[in-house]
Write a protein that holds these residues in place. Structure first.
Motif, PDB file in Angstrom:
ATOM      1  N   VAL B  82       0.843  -1.197   0.000  1.00 20.01           N
ATOM      2  CA  VAL B  82       0.000   0.000   0.000  1.00 20.01           C
ATOM      3  C   VAL B  82       0.879   1.249   0.000  1.00 20.01           C
ATOM      4  O   VAL B  82       0.586   2.238  -0.670  1.00 20.01           O
ATOM      5  N   LEU B  83       2.025   1.171   0.737  1.00 17.34           N
ATOM      6  CA  LEU B  83       2.894   2.343   0.798  1.00 17.34           C
ATOM      7  C   LEU B  83       3.508   2.649  -0.562  1.00 17.34           C
ATOM      8  O   LEU B  83       3.942   3.771  -0.806  1.00 17.34           O
ATOM      9  N   ARG B  84       3.558   1.648  -1.454  1.00 15.80           N
ATOM     10  CA  ARG B  84       4.121   1.890  -2.781  1.00 15.80           C
ATOM     11  C   ARG B  84       3.300   2.848  -3.602  1.00 15.80           C
ATOM     12  O   ARG B  84       3.787   3.373  -4.609  1.00 15.80           O
ATOM     13  N   ILE B  85       2.040   3.028  -3.237  1.00 16.71           N
ATOM     14  CA  ILE B  85       1.184   3.922  -4.013  1.00 16.71           C
ATOM     15  C   ILE B  85       1.827   5.297  -4.113  1.00 16.71           C
ATOM     16  O   ILE B  85       1.681   6.015  -5.109  1.00 16.71           O
ATOM     17  N   LEU B  86       2.614   5.635  -3.069  1.00 17.21           N
ATOM     18  CA  LEU B  86       3.272   6.941  -3.060  1.00 17.21           C
ATOM     19  C   LEU B  86       4.285   7.050  -4.197  1.00 17.21           C
ATOM     20  O   LEU B  86       4.614   8.151  -4.642  1.00 17.21           O
ATOM     21  N   ARG B  87       4.762   5.895  -4.662  1.00 17.84           N
ATOM     22  CA  ARG B  87       5.860   5.909  -5.620  1.00 17.84           C
ATOM     23  C   ARG B  87       5.388   5.759  -7.051  1.00 17.84           C
ATOM     24  O   ARG B  87       6.210   5.710  -7.970  1.00 17.84           O
ATOM     25  N   TYR B  88       4.082   5.636  -7.258  1.00 19.02           N
ATOM     26  CA  TYR B  88       3.585   5.428  -8.609  1.00 19.02           C
ATOM     27  C   TYR B  88       4.105   6.446  -9.619  1.00 19.02           C
ATOM     28  O   TYR B  88       4.523   6.076 -10.712  1.00 19.02           O
ATOM     29  N   PRO B  89       4.109   7.765  -9.301  1.00 18.42           N
ATOM     30  CA  PRO B  89       4.609   8.719 -10.302  1.00 18.42           C
ATOM     31  C   PRO B  89       6.049   8.411 -10.703  1.00 18.42           C
ATOM     32  O   PRO B  89       6.417   8.565 -11.873  1.00 18.42           O
ATOM     33  N   ARG B  90       6.868   7.946  -9.746  1.00 16.15           N
ATOM     34  CA  ARG B  90       8.262   7.670 -10.091  1.00 16.15           C
ATOM     35  C   ARG B  90       8.356   6.486 -11.046  1.00 16.15           C
ATOM     36  O   ARG B  90       9.177   6.494 -11.976  1.00 16.15           O
ATOM     37  N   TYR B  91       7.522   5.461 -10.840  1.00 13.42           N
ATOM     38  CA  TYR B  91       7.544   4.320 -11.750  1.00 13.42           C
ATOM     39  C   TYR B  91       7.167   4.758 -13.159  1.00 13.42           C
ATOM     40  O   TYR B  91       7.809   4.378 -14.155  1.00 13.42           O
ATOM     41  N   ILE B  92       6.115   5.561 -13.235  1.00 10.14           N
ATOM     42  CA  ILE B  92       5.640   5.970 -14.552  1.00 10.14           C
ATOM     43  C   ILE B  92       6.688   6.828 -15.244  1.00 10.14           C
ATOM     44  O   ILE B  92       6.939   6.689 -16.447  1.00 10.14           O
ATOM     45  N   TYR B  93       7.330   7.708 -14.477  1.00 12.18           N
ATOM     46  CA  TYR B  93       8.341   8.564 -15.093  1.00 12.18           C
ATOM     47  C   TYR B  93       9.524   7.737 -15.582  1.00 12.18           C
ATOM     48  O   TYR B  93      10.085   8.007 -16.645  1.00 12.18           O
ATOM     49  N   THR B  94       9.916   6.712 -14.812  1.00  8.32           N
ATOM     50  CA  THR B  94      11.012   5.840 -15.249  1.00  8.32           C
ATOM     51  C   THR B  94      10.671   5.164 -16.567  1.00  8.32           C
ATOM     52  O   THR B  94      11.490   5.101 -17.479  1.00  8.32           O
ATOM     53  N   ALA B  95       9.417   4.651 -16.651  1.00  5.64           N
ATOM     54  CA  ALA B  95       9.010   3.987 -17.893  1.00  5.64           C
ATOM     55  C   ALA B  95       9.085   4.974 -19.050  1.00  5.64           C
ATOM     56  O   ALA B  95       9.435   4.627 -20.170  1.00  5.64           O
ATOM     57  N   LYS B  96       8.765   6.242 -18.760  1.00  5.26           N
ATOM     58  CA  LYS B  96       8.803   7.240 -19.825  1.00  5.26           C
ATOM     59  C   LYS B  96      10.228   7.458 -20.299  1.00  5.26           C
ATOM     60  O   LYS B  96      10.493   7.539 -21.497  1.00  5.26           O
ATOM     61  N   THR B  97      11.181   7.538 -19.350  1.00 10.89           N
ATOM     62  CA  THR B  97      12.561   7.795 -19.767  1.00 10.89           C
ATOM     63  C   THR B  97      13.129   6.615 -20.549  1.00 10.89           C
ATOM     64  O   THR B  97      13.948   6.807 -21.436  1.00 10.89           O
ATOM     65  N   LEU B  98      12.670   5.403 -20.207  1.00 15.72           N
ATOM     66  CA  LEU B  98      13.257   4.238 -20.868  1.00 15.72           C
ATOM     67  C   LEU B  98      12.543   3.871 -22.158  1.00 15.72           C
ATOM     68  O   LEU B  98      13.162   3.413 -23.103  1.00 15.72           O
ATOM     69  N   TYR B  99      11.206   4.012 -22.190  1.00 16.86           N
ATOM     70  CA  TYR B  99      10.463   3.529 -23.342  1.00 16.86           C
ATOM     71  C   TYR B  99       9.533   4.558 -23.928  1.00 16.86           C
ATOM     72  O   TYR B  99       8.587   4.222 -24.614  1.00 16.86           O
ATOM     73  N   SER B 100       9.755   5.815 -23.618  1.00 18.34           N
ATOM     74  CA  SER B 100       8.984   6.947 -24.175  1.00 18.34           C
ATOM     75  C   SER B 100       7.503   6.826 -23.867  1.00 18.34           C
ATOM     76  O   SER B 100       7.086   6.039 -23.040  1.00 18.34           O
ATOM     77  N   ASP B 101       6.696   7.616 -24.568  1.00 22.22           N
ATOM     78  CA  ASP B 101       5.282   7.749 -24.185  1.00 22.22           C
ATOM     79  C   ASP B 101       4.537   6.445 -24.130  1.00 22.22           C
ATOM     80  O   ASP B 101       3.703   6.226 -23.257  1.00 22.22           O
ATOM     81  N   MET B 102       4.822   5.550 -25.064  1.00 22.25           N
ATOM     82  CA  MET B 102       4.065   4.295 -25.077  1.00 22.25           C
ATOM     83  C   MET B 102       4.316   3.503 -23.810  1.00 22.25           C
ATOM     84  O   MET B 102       3.390   2.992 -23.191  1.00 22.25           O
ATOM     85  N   GLY B 103       5.598   3.396 -23.425  1.00 25.91           N
ATOM     86  CA  GLY B 103       5.907   2.676 -22.197  1.00 25.91           C
ATOM     87  C   GLY B 103       5.250   3.338 -21.011  1.00 25.91           C
ATOM     88  O   GLY B 103       4.710   2.679 -20.116  1.00 25.91           O
ATOM     89  N   GLU B 104       5.281   4.680 -21.004  1.00 26.53           N
ATOM     90  CA  GLU B 104       4.688   5.410 -19.890  1.00 26.53           C
ATOM     91  C   GLU B 104       3.218   5.064 -19.742  1.00 26.53           C
ATOM     92  O   GLU B 104       2.733   4.765 -18.647  1.00 26.53           O
TER      93      GLU B 104
END
Lengths: 217, 534
Positions: B82-104
């Motif tokens: 449940v505490l990971r919910i705080l980190r969701y934006p960081r996960y999404i941003y990482t996916a964006k840096t690695l795989y661009s908009d589609m990955g995000e």
């Protein structure tokens, strides 16, 4: 008991020699605390400013968007609308929260324990100018109904204005929907009252100032 | 579960899933494993509401269930998840840096919905991307599928445990709860789907389109009744892999700060080579020979083999011990000491916190005690070259805040106080735990303050939203400048200022939450790594 110092003699006697920890003889100690620490104690050193930059801004925007998006998803379970003190007639036409205990999304029931299975609320498709297939079943009065009614009334208005332009399509669609509405109206409630004749009394007394010479009994 | 963690979990659940789910989730976190009826009785909620909440929580991997004997199913909440919910934006941003908009967007959809089938994800993402493209262009499913496959290959998304096949012919009644099996082999295997199609735009109200597509739509509805080809295969975001990536990033940037860009590139190469071979909990990576590293360096780096060897020796000799030499074959075998690296990062965080909270003199004493492990009162004053009274004051302040602790060393067996050494020491593990607890408390306070601010100005926010809606609809139907200005003036200037300051405050609080989460990550990784080692 003999080992305990006399009352008030010397600073509090402890089990270990306080010199070892560094409190010298006769040195002043800070006063003991008599109350809980203040809620917002003054800070000696101000905190470092927050990080800035494109990355930080983007994550900030993501976070706020995520919050907003989650609120609109079906997973956000809204509490049931509170029951008002008296059931009012206008409740049927006012939008209220979800009352029944159905779930709004369709989980994969094979992955969940059997005891958790609840009714899935069939979401009515958003009302567009499409012709819906006729259904004669008794439907629970929903807010979609109210929206539909309003759209029909709109359609009727458009009909009047567009007749001069001669667009047959809209008319036909409008008429068909009207008929459909008519059918549904007659079937859905058991009342004999036609909905469009419903007058909730707001206009009462509005035009009573026109003819003042006639006496009102 | 500490009080601070429970409070934070309940705030996060309430913000993202509503009050009903929050009550059930908090109750489960506090009490552990419970069956359905007991939950309903203890929380005092209707059975249907409890069922709804549990479905949502299980869907999002926040609650698991287990079939106990006598057919009772017990539900257990995963507080750390449940505490990971705080980190969701960081996960999404990482996916964006690695795989661009589609990955995000893929990762975002998976996080928002908990679990999804591949076909559903691809469809939704294609639709969303089509919305943002210019008129007339659509996003092809094939591109999205490719990105999906790449995410699965690098383990950023994984398959959920599968439910057993229920054959219709079985005579025995199905069990009350399916036992989900984790299939290790197929965890990252993407099913071969033939996804043909393009993203659809959300329909605008166009009459002609309607009458044309009416017939088509009815046929499409009929098609969607059949199950999609990858029915039953659900995917979820692999949180551990993201954490591994964050940890690698932290190590690489630490090396870059301490030494230079080239050494950080070498470390990054070593980490990349060990991504799949080393489990995320290992204290150090598999040994890599200097020749292998030389071959795997990124193409742009033209350093000679000798220079690489020199860099590796430098890294191995560094007192921080990020890189260690484990043998001499193959030109020198090197490992990355993951546990030591995490410990150094956590210690650096501790030092920085002490410095910012108590001042640089205090930080000097703290670092001193950290390096020398155990020091007496007198020794502290001597080594730090700080007058006795001040040193005493600082030490007691830190002692009261639990950054340092006292260690007794008796000289005689009877532990007589006058004949015992009292040494100051820093126990990094317990200090890290204490700080982590404080971080959770801070985030909880931040969230509460943000909610308070929003609630205070609720009326104003609603008014501004209404005005915006009116403006938008008027612009859509085409209104004159004068009318638009009139509507805008419905919000007075002081109200506008109030809105501005509210927005500024909320942004500041949100940014702070993100930043505290970074500290939480470092401390949590260190504690986890230490506990695994013990």
């Amino acid at each position: 008991m003999a080992g305990r110092g006399g009352r008030g003699r010397g600073r509090g006697q402890m089990t270990f020699s306080v010199e070892a920890v560094g409190i010298g003889k006769g040195e002043l100690l800070p006063p003991s605390t008599l109350q809980p620490s203040p809620l917002f104690p003054p800070m000696e050193y101000k905190p470092v400013p927050l990080q800035t930059g494109e990355e930080v801004e983007y994550m900030l925007a993501l976070k706020q968007e995520l919050r907003g998006a989650m609120k609109s998803l079906p997973y956000y379970v809204k509490p049931a609308a509170p029951k008002k003190d008296v059931e009012r007639y206008s409740d049927k036409y006012q939008t209220s929260g979800p009352i029944d205990n159905a779930i709004d999304w369709n989980p994969d029931w094979r992955r969940l324990p059997r005891e958790l299975k609840i009714r899935v609320r069939k979401l009515r498709k958003e009302r567009t100018t499409l012709l819906l297939p006729k259904h004669k079943q008794r439907l629970p009065v929903d807010k979609e109904e109210a929206i539909k009614k309003l759209e029909t009334l709109e359609k009727k208005e458009e009909e009047v204005t567009s007749e001069e332009e001669g667009e047959k399509e809209e008319e036909e669609e409008g008429k068909e929907e009207e008929e459909e509405e008519y059918d549904e109206e007659e079937h859905e409630e058991e009342t004999d009252y036609i909905m469009s004749y419903f007058d909730n009394g707001e206009e009462f007394g509005a035009d009573s100032d026109d003819n003042m010479d006639e006496a009102i009994y | 579960m500490t009080q601070a963690e429970i409070k934070l979990c309940s705030l996060l659940l309430q913000e993202h899933f509503g009050e009903i789910v929050e009550k059930i989730g908090t109750h489960l976190i506090k009490t552990g494993s419970q069956p359905l009826r007991v939950i309903a009785k203890d929380t005092g909620m209707l059975l249907d509401q409890v069922k709804k909440a549990l479905c949502v929580l299980i869907q999002h991997n926040l609650v698991t269930y287990q079939l106990q004997k006598r057919g009772i199913v017990e539900y257990e909440a995963l507080c750390s998840r449940v505490l990971r919910i705080l980190r969701y934006p960081r996960y999404i941003y990482t996916a964006k840096t690695l795989y661009s908009d589609m990955g995000e967007l893929i990762v975002e959809e998976l996080l928002l919905n908990g679990k999804m089938t591949m076909s559903a994800v691809v469809q939704k993402v294609a639709d969303r991307l089509t919305e943002t493209m210019e008129d007339g262009k659509t996003m092809d499913y094939a591109e999205v599928s490719n990105t999906f496959v790449r995410l699965a290959d690098t383990h950023f998304i994984q398959r959920c445990p599968v439910a057993p096949e229920i054959s219709k012919a079985s005579a025995a009644p199905p069990p009350p709860a399916p036992t989900l099996a984790v299939n290790e082999k197929d965890m990252y295997l993407v099913p071969t789907l033939n996804l043909i199609g393009k993203g659809k735009r959300r329909r605008s109200f166009d009459d002609e389109e309607k009458s044309e597509h009416k017939a088509k739509r009815q046929k499409q509805d009929a098609d969607s009744k059949e199950p999609p080809p990858d029915d039953g295969i659900y995917w979820q975001a692999n949180i551990d892999r993201f954490h591994q990536y964050f940890r690698d990033q932290a190590i690489v940037s630490a090396v870059a700060n301490r030494m230079d860009q080239t050494s950080s590139e070498i470390v990054r190469t070593m980490l990349r080579m060990s991504e799949i071979t080393t489990s995320s909990n290992a204290p150090y990576t598999q040994p890599l020979s200097s020749n292998e590293i030389f071959r795997s360096l990124p193409a742009g780096y033209n350093i000679v083999k000798q220079i690489l060897d020199q860099y590796l020796t430098l890294l191995a000799d560094d007192p921080l011990e990020f890189v260690g030499k484990s043998g001499d074959s193959g030109g020198g075998m090197y490992v990355i000491n993951l546990h030591k690296a995490l410990a150094s990062l956590a210690t650096a965080t501790l030092e920085s916190i002490v410095q910012e909270r108590f001042g640089s003199r205090c930080a000097r004493i703290f670092r001193l005690v950290l390096r020398k492990k155990h020091l007496e009162q007198k020794q502290v004053e001597d080594f730090a070259m700080i007058p006795a009274k001040e040193a005493k004051d600082i030490l007691y302040k830190m002692l009261s805040e639990n950054f340092v602790s006292l260690q007794e060393i008796p000289k005689t067996p009877d532990h007589a106080p006058s004949r015992t050494f009292y040494l100051y020491t820093v126990n990094t593990l317990s200090s890290a735990r204490m700080l982590l607890h404080r971080c959770y408390k801070s985030v909880a306070n931040l969230i509460e303050r943000r909610q308070y601010e929003t609630k205070e100005n609720k009326r104003l926010l609603e008014k501004s939203q209404r005005v915006e809606a009116i403006l938008a609809s008027m612009q859509a139907t085409g209104a004159e400048e004068g009318q638009l200005q009139e509507i805008e003036e419905m919000i007075t200037a002081p109200e506008r200022q109030q809105l501005e300051s509210l927005k500024r405050n909320v942004n500041k609080i949100d940014a702070s939450e993100n930043q505290v989460d970074e500290t939480i990550f470092v401390l949590e990784s260190y504690i986890e790594s230490t506990m695994k080692k013990l």
